[in-house]
Design a protein around this motif. Structure first.
Motif, PDB file in Angstrom:
ATOM      1  N   ASP A   1       0.814  -1.220   0.000  1.00 17.18           N
ATOM      2  CA  ASP A   1       0.000   0.000   0.000  1.00 17.18           C
ATOM      3  C   ASP A   1       0.844   1.264   0.000  1.00 17.18           C
ATOM      4  O   ASP A   1       0.369   2.345   0.339  1.00 17.18           O
ATOM      5  CB  ASP A   1      -0.966   0.011   1.194  1.00 17.18           C
ATOM      6  N   THR A   2       2.106   1.132  -0.406  1.00 16.17           N
ATOM      7  CA  THR A   2       2.966   2.309  -0.500  1.00 16.17           C
ATOM      8  C   THR A   2       2.422   3.283  -1.533  1.00 16.17           C
ATOM      9  O   THR A   2       1.684   2.889  -2.449  1.00 16.17           O
ATOM     10  CB  THR A   2       4.406   1.880  -0.873  1.00 16.17           C
ATOM     11  N   GLU A   3       2.762   4.536  -1.394  1.00 12.19           N
ATOM     12  CA  GLU A   3       2.288   5.547  -2.341  1.00 12.19           C
ATOM     13  C   GLU A   3       2.868   5.274  -3.732  1.00 12.19           C
ATOM     14  O   GLU A   3       4.007   4.805  -3.858  1.00 12.19           O
ATOM     15  CB  GLU A   3       2.721   6.938  -1.886  1.00 12.19           C
ATOM     16  N   PRO A   4       2.101   5.557  -4.790  1.00 14.24           N
ATOM     17  CA  PRO A   4       2.566   5.281  -6.156  1.00 14.24           C
ATOM     18  C   PRO A   4       3.929   5.884  -6.478  1.00 14.24           C
ATOM     19  O   PRO A   4       4.787   5.224  -7.062  1.00 14.24           O
ATOM     20  CB  PRO A   4       1.468   5.893  -7.036  1.00 14.24           C
ATOM     21  N   GLU A   5       4.144   7.135  -6.062  1.00 12.62           N
ATOM     22  CA  GLU A   5       5.422   7.776  -6.380  1.00 12.62           C
ATOM     23  C   GLU A   5       6.582   7.093  -5.647  1.00 12.62           C
ATOM     24  O   GLU A   5       7.707   7.074  -6.139  1.00 12.62           O
ATOM     25  CB  GLU A   5       5.386   9.269  -6.040  1.00 12.62           C
ATOM     26  N   GLU A   6       6.302   6.509  -4.479  1.00  8.67           N
ATOM     27  CA  GLU A   6       7.339   5.794  -3.730  1.00  8.67           C
ATOM     28  C   GLU A   6       7.730   4.506  -4.447  1.00  8.67           C
ATOM     29  O   GLU A   6       8.901   4.119  -4.467  1.00  8.67           O
ATOM     30  CB  GLU A   6       6.848   5.475  -2.316  1.00  8.67           C
TER      31      GLU A   6
END
Length: 221
Positions: free
Chosen positions: A107-112
């Protein structure tokens, strides 16, 4: 282009990652795998730059698949980033010991996620400061008598000093401040140590720092 292989038993997860990564100008998804055995076959066939590898998969789990990838000399340039639903310390420890270059929760942020792919291709270990601290503490808790440090003889005194600082979890910027040098100089020393020791990335330098006795339990500074 950075070529990525997606290894996850959930087709919706793979589809989401593919849409995100294919939208980047410098990244392309080279292939997909639904289990560990298929991931191994695809890695050998496609030789991707990065594998996004789920830990829990049928037939062969992600940790076992990663060990086989990182243990194959012909696949030395392939980087593996482990993916899981939960940031469990036992998984982080085993992932790095298995040769993974990084660890991300799904569930990490897309940019990460995109940053992660680019980071490991550049030779950086993908570990957040919190994960790095816990990883180092785990090494300290499990540490046994260090192996012979013959390999460290290849390093200059400054490279050993820098490797020790990597071993206690410092970033290039923190190392630069500690040694009063530029971040670029710190990064150069880290890179040279990696080359001389045959380490894939910073994560492996942490492993080697403990296994060689360069860093010992309690040196969490």
């Amino acid at each position: 282009m950075i070529r990525v292989l997606l290894a996850d038993d959930q087709s919706l997860v793979r589809a989401g990652f593919r849409a995100l990564l294919d939208a980047q100008p410098d990244v392309e998804v080279a292939g997909e795998a639904a289990d560990g055995e298929e991931a191994l076959r695809k890695v050998c066939e496609l030789r991707p730059d990065v594998v996004l590898m789920d830990i829990r998969m049928p037939r062969l789990d992600g940790l076992a698949a990663t060990r086989r990838i990182t243990g194959a000399e012909e696949l030395r340039d392939v980087r593996v980033v482990m993916l899981t639903t939960f940031e469990l310390d036992e998984y982080v420890f085993e992932a790095i010991r298995s040769g993974a270059s990084g660890f991300l929760v799904k569930d990490t942020e897309p940019e990460e996620l995109v940053r992660a792919v680019r980071a490991v291709v550049g030779g950086d270990a993908l570990l957040s400061p919190g994960v790095t601290r816990r990883l180092i503490a785990e090494f300290a808790a499990r540490s046994k008598e260090p192996a012979a440090a013959d390999a460290l003889a290849r390093l200059t005194e400054r490279e050993r000093e820098v490797m020790a600082l990597v071993g206690i979890g410092l970033s290039n910027e923190e190392i630069a401040r500690r040694l009063v040098v530029s971040p670029l100089t710190a990064k150069t020393h880290v890179s040279r140590a990696m080359v001389k020791l045959g380490a894939r990335d910073r994560a492996q330098l942490v492993v080697l720092a403990y296994e060689s006795g360069l860093v010992r339990p309690g040196w969490l500074g």
